[in-house]
Design a protein around this motif. Structure first.
Motif, PDB file in Angstrom:
ATOM      1  N   GLY A  25       0.803  -1.213   0.000  1.00 49.98           N
ATOM      2  CA  GLY A  25       0.000   0.000   0.000  1.00 49.98           C
ATOM      3  C   GLY A  25       0.838   1.267   0.000  1.00 49.98           C
ATOM      4  N   TYR A  26       2.076   1.173   0.525  1.00 45.40           N
ATOM      5  CA  TYR A  26       2.934   2.349   0.556  1.00 45.40           C
ATOM      6  C   TYR A  26       3.364   2.769  -0.852  1.00 45.40           C
ATOM      7  N   LEU A  27       3.405   1.831  -1.785  1.00 40.63           N
ATOM      8  CA  LEU A  27       3.689   2.161  -3.182  1.00 40.63           C
ATOM      9  C   LEU A  27       2.641   3.144  -3.700  1.00 40.63           C
ATOM     10  N   HIS A  28       1.395   2.921  -3.349  1.00 39.40           N
ATOM     11  CA  HIS A  28       0.320   3.815  -3.778  1.00 39.40           C
ATOM     12  C   HIS A  28       0.424   5.182  -3.100  1.00 39.40           C
ATOM     13  N   VAL A  29       0.850   5.192  -1.839  1.00 41.03           N
ATOM     14  CA  VAL A  29       1.052   6.457  -1.127  1.00 41.03           C
ATOM     15  C   VAL A  29       2.119   7.276  -1.844  1.00 41.03           C
ATOM     16  N   ILE A  30       3.229   6.648  -2.196  1.00 43.08           N
ATOM     17  CA  ILE A  30       4.312   7.351  -2.899  1.00 43.08           C
ATOM     18  C   ILE A  30       3.826   7.848  -4.256  1.00 43.08           C
ATOM     19  N   ARG A  31       3.074   7.011  -4.944  1.00 38.72           N
ATOM     20  CA  ARG A  31       2.583   7.387  -6.275  1.00 38.72           C
ATOM     21  C   ARG A  31       1.654   8.609  -6.204  1.00 38.72           C
ATOM     22  N   VAL A  32       0.742   8.638  -5.216  1.00 38.02           N
ATOM     23  CA  VAL A  32      -0.171   9.772  -5.081  1.00 38.02           C
ATOM     24  C   VAL A  32       0.600  11.027  -4.670  1.00 38.02           C
ATOM     25  N   ARG A  33       1.578  10.896  -3.775  1.00 37.61           N
ATOM     26  CA  ARG A  33       2.391  12.058  -3.383  1.00 37.61           C
ATOM     27  C   ARG A  33       3.165  12.605  -4.582  1.00 37.61           C
ATOM     28  N   THR A  34       3.693  11.726  -5.414  1.00 33.32           N
ATOM     29  CA  THR A  34       4.412  12.163  -6.613  1.00 33.32           C
ATOM     30  C   THR A  34       3.461  12.882  -7.559  1.00 33.32           C
ATOM     31  N   LEU A  35       2.276  12.336  -7.730  1.00 37.06           N
ATOM     32  CA  LEU A  35       1.265  12.979  -8.577  1.00 37.06           C
ATOM     33  C   LEU A  35       0.929  14.369  -8.050  1.00 37.06           C
ATOM     34  N   LEU A  36       0.709  14.488  -6.752  1.00 36.31           N
ATOM     35  CA  LEU A  36       0.362  15.779  -6.160  1.00 36.31           C
ATOM     36  C   LEU A  36       1.504  16.792  -6.271  1.00 36.31           C
ATOM     37  N   SER A  37       2.740  16.309  -6.225  1.00 34.11           N
ATOM     38  CA  SER A  37       3.865  17.247  -6.363  1.00 34.11           C
ATOM     39  C   SER A  37       4.032  17.721  -7.809  1.00 34.11           C
ATOM     40  N   TRP A  38       3.661  16.884  -8.781  1.00 29.14           N
ATOM     41  CA  TRP A  38       3.759  17.273 -10.190  1.00 29.14           C
ATOM     42  C   TRP A  38       2.581  18.135 -10.641  1.00 29.14           C
ATOM     43  N   LEU A  69       6.790  14.067 -18.980  1.00 32.17           N
ATOM     44  CA  LEU A  69       7.816  13.886 -17.951  1.00 32.17           C
ATOM     45  C   LEU A  69       7.172  13.546 -16.607  1.00 32.17           C
ATOM     46  N   ALA A  70       6.078  14.224 -16.291  1.00 37.31           N
ATOM     47  CA  ALA A  70       5.360  13.942 -15.041  1.00 37.31           C
ATOM     48  C   ALA A  70       4.832  12.510 -15.041  1.00 37.31           C
ATOM     49  N   ALA A  71       4.213  12.088 -16.136  1.00 36.64           N
ATOM     50  CA  ALA A  71       3.667  10.726 -16.218  1.00 36.64           C
ATOM     51  C   ALA A  71       4.777   9.688 -16.082  1.00 36.64           C
ATOM     52  N   ALA A  72       5.908   9.933 -16.721  1.00 37.58           N
ATOM     53  CA  ALA A  72       7.025   8.988 -16.615  1.00 37.58           C
ATOM     54  C   ALA A  72       7.535   8.883 -15.184  1.00 37.58           C
ATOM     55  N   SER A  73       7.655  10.026 -14.494  1.00 35.10           N
ATOM     56  CA  SER A  73       8.153   9.963 -13.120  1.00 35.10           C
ATOM     57  C   SER A  73       7.126   9.360 -12.167  1.00 35.10           C
ATOM     58  N   ILE A  74       5.846   9.546 -12.432  1.00 36.32           N
ATOM     59  CA  ILE A  74       4.806   8.961 -11.590  1.00 36.32           C
ATOM     60  C   ILE A  74       4.767   7.447 -11.755  1.00 36.32           C
ATOM     61  N   ILE A  75       5.113   6.962 -12.923  1.00 35.68           N
ATOM     62  CA  ILE A  75       5.112   5.522 -13.178  1.00 35.68           C
ATOM     63  C   ILE A  75       6.395   4.867 -12.686  1.00 35.68           C
ATOM     64  N   VAL A  76       7.558   5.488 -12.943  1.00 39.28           N
ATOM     65  CA  VAL A  76       8.844   4.845 -12.676  1.00 39.28           C
ATOM     66  C   VAL A  76       9.349   5.060 -11.246  1.00 39.28           C
ATOM     67  N   ALA A  77       9.410   6.300 -10.790  1.00 39.01           N
ATOM     68  CA  ALA A  77      10.059   6.612  -9.509  1.00 39.01           C
ATOM     69  C   ALA A  77       9.430   5.931  -8.299  1.00 39.01           C
ATOM     70  N   PRO A  78       8.099   5.955  -8.125  1.00 40.31           N
ATOM     71  CA  PRO A  78       7.548   5.344  -6.908  1.00 40.31           C
ATOM     72  C   PRO A  78       7.878   3.860  -6.741  1.00 40.31           C
ATOM     73  N   SER A  79       7.846   3.104  -7.820  1.00 41.42           N
ATOM     74  CA  SER A  79       8.147   1.674  -7.681  1.00 41.42           C
ATOM     75  C   SER A  79       9.612   1.451  -7.327  1.00 41.42           C
ATOM     76  N   ARG A  80      10.494   2.286  -7.840  1.00 43.32           N
ATOM     77  CA  ARG A  80      11.916   2.166  -7.485  1.00 43.32           C
ATOM     78  C   ARG A  80      12.155   2.561  -6.028  1.00 43.32           C
TER      79      ARG A  80
END
Length: 170
Positions: A25-38, A69-80
């Motif tokens: 579930g923390y993967l989703h938390v990171i993904r939403v935070r990344t989305l909100l920052s972009w 660029l935002a979509a790429a970082s939202i997809i790649v960075a949180p999982s890493r």
């Protein structure tokens, strides 16, 4: 508390114990935070593109490039980020390992723990995660946070660490 920078891929504790990964579930938390920052950056890029660059030859470039660029970082960075977060509660130490680009291995001797907090923001509640915040003696790196735990794991780890604190007081 000791902070050790080491090569990525290390997954054993000092006594050979495996690191426990963060909750899914923390993967989703990171993904939403990344989305909100972009989000404000994308909105600003769209406004600048439409207001200033619309009649220029580069008009439309920001309209496409920044959201891609935002979509790429939202997809790649949180999982890493999520895949490189782990922890181990060893007999006398708490070990927190994190880092995608810069690997950090933090060892917290349980005898140095002053107090504990368990934090759960709105996203943590939504996705069933919690953060254990460990406050240690000292000034440099005196707060260590361990995100991505289930609330039950955070409570049980806090209880174990609290018992070490209580044993030191007796």
């Amino acid at each position: 508390m000791t902070v050790i920078d080491e090569a990525p891929g290390e997954s054993l504790g000092e006594d050979g114990a495996r690191l426990r990964p963060a909750e899914r579930g923390y993967l989703h938390v990171i993904r939403v935070r990344t989305l909100l920052s972009w989000l404000p950056i994308v909105v600003a890029a769209i406004v600048v593109d439409r207001a200033i660059l619309a009649d220029k030859p580069v008009g439309g470039l920001l309209l496409v490039a920044v959201p891609l660029l935002a979509a790429a970082s939202i997809i790649v960075a949180p999982s890493r980020i999520w895949s490189r977060l782990g922890h181990a509660l060893e007999p006398r130490m708490l070990r927190v390992v994190r880092g995608w680009m810069f690997h950090r291995d933090t060892l917290v001797p349980l005898v140095r723990v002053q107090h504990l907090d368990i934090a759960r923001g709105p996203l943590d509640k939504m996705f069933g995660t919690a953060t254990l915040v460990v406050h240690t003696a000292g000034t440099h790196h005196s707060i260590v946070s361990l995100p991505g735990l289930s609330p039950a794991d955070a409570d049980s780890m806090a209880a174990v660490i609290r018992s070490h604190i209580q044993a030191d007081l007796d």
